[in-house]
Design a protein around this motif. Structure first.
Motif: not given
Ligand SMILES: [Zn+2]
Length: 251
Positions: A70, A72-73, A90, A106
């Motif tokens: 992911c 964002v992660c 996610h 999120h």
């Protein structure tokens, strides 16, 4: 123009007319999403398109993936390394009243909140009064923004859960519009899976190109020293295979 028209509502039209209108709107969103190659752009085209075409206040896509995959992660330094490989939902696209992907919501475990409910049962979810929903009680922004209708569809490809599409409205969903959204979600799942596969192949190809460049560089350096010795076992292995495939002097 008969009386009653011009009120911006589908009242007065048969359900067939409303259905073809929904289909036409979603056909345009489908066209938009297939124009893109990158997964991020496909997801953005879907959510932005739904806000424009389906009278949605908020459209979101959660992908069912591992934190390690992911974006964002990957940018979040506080992310728990232990959760890298475990899959959960996610938030990967959001259009309308919220566009931020990071934040406490999120990552959504299966079974929690609205997207998590859809994912857990791998079944559509239609809610007419979000503000009365127990699973949405912890989400003050639902009342703040006057959201009422929620339509959620699992994004399935070959029977596997790829993600969840959730579309929030300030009014309830008509059954016909909800049904048409389901047809759209099936198309969206294919576009998303396709873009994800293309990206995976491109990442692999990029890695092979880098590895190849590294090996070429190693070879040149070894040639420079007068003999192909190979500094590493891996390089000797590759050289051995090259010898078998294309014996020296064959070119
Ligand atoms: Zn994530």
């Amino acid at each position: 123009v008969s009386e009653g028209e011009g009120e911006g509502d589908s009242a007065g039209r048969g359900s067939g007319g409303a259905a073809s209108e929904h289909l036409e709107l979603l056909r345009r969103v489908t066209e938009g999403m297939t124009l893109h190659r990158k997964l991020e752009d496909v997801l953005g085209a879907i959510t932005r398109g739904l806000v424009g075409a389906a009278d949605a206040a908020l459209a979101r896509i959660w992908l069912y993936t591992a934190a390690g995959a992911c974006g964002v992660c990957a940018r979040d330094a506080r992310a728990d390394p232990a959760a890298r490989d475990a899959r959960s939902l996610h938030l990967c696209a959001s259009a309308g009243i919220f566009e931020d992907l990071a934040g406490p919501l999120h990552r959504v475990p299966l079974g929690t909140y609205l997207g998590g409910r859809v994912a857990e049962h791998r079944a559509p979810l239609l809610l007419d009064d979000l503000q009365a929903e127990p699973s949405a009680r912890d989400l003050p922004w639902i009342a703040e923004h006057g959201l009422r209708g929620f339509a959620g569809y699992p994004l399935l490809f070959d029977g596997q859960l790829e993600g969840v599409l959730g579309v929030f409205r300030r009014r309830p969903w008509e059954p016909e519009a909800f049904r048409v959204l389901g047809i759209f979600a099936a198309q969206a799942a294919i576009a998303i899976k396709n873009a994800a596969l293309v990206e995976a192949v491109e990442r692999r190809s990029e890695r092979l190109t880098l590895e190849n460049a590294y090996l070429q560089d190693e070879l040149r350096r070894d040639h420079g020293s007068g003999a192909i010795v190979g500094r590493s076992a891996a390089l000797r292995e590759v050289l051995g295979r090259l010898e078998r495939v294309a014996p020296t002097g064959s070119t």
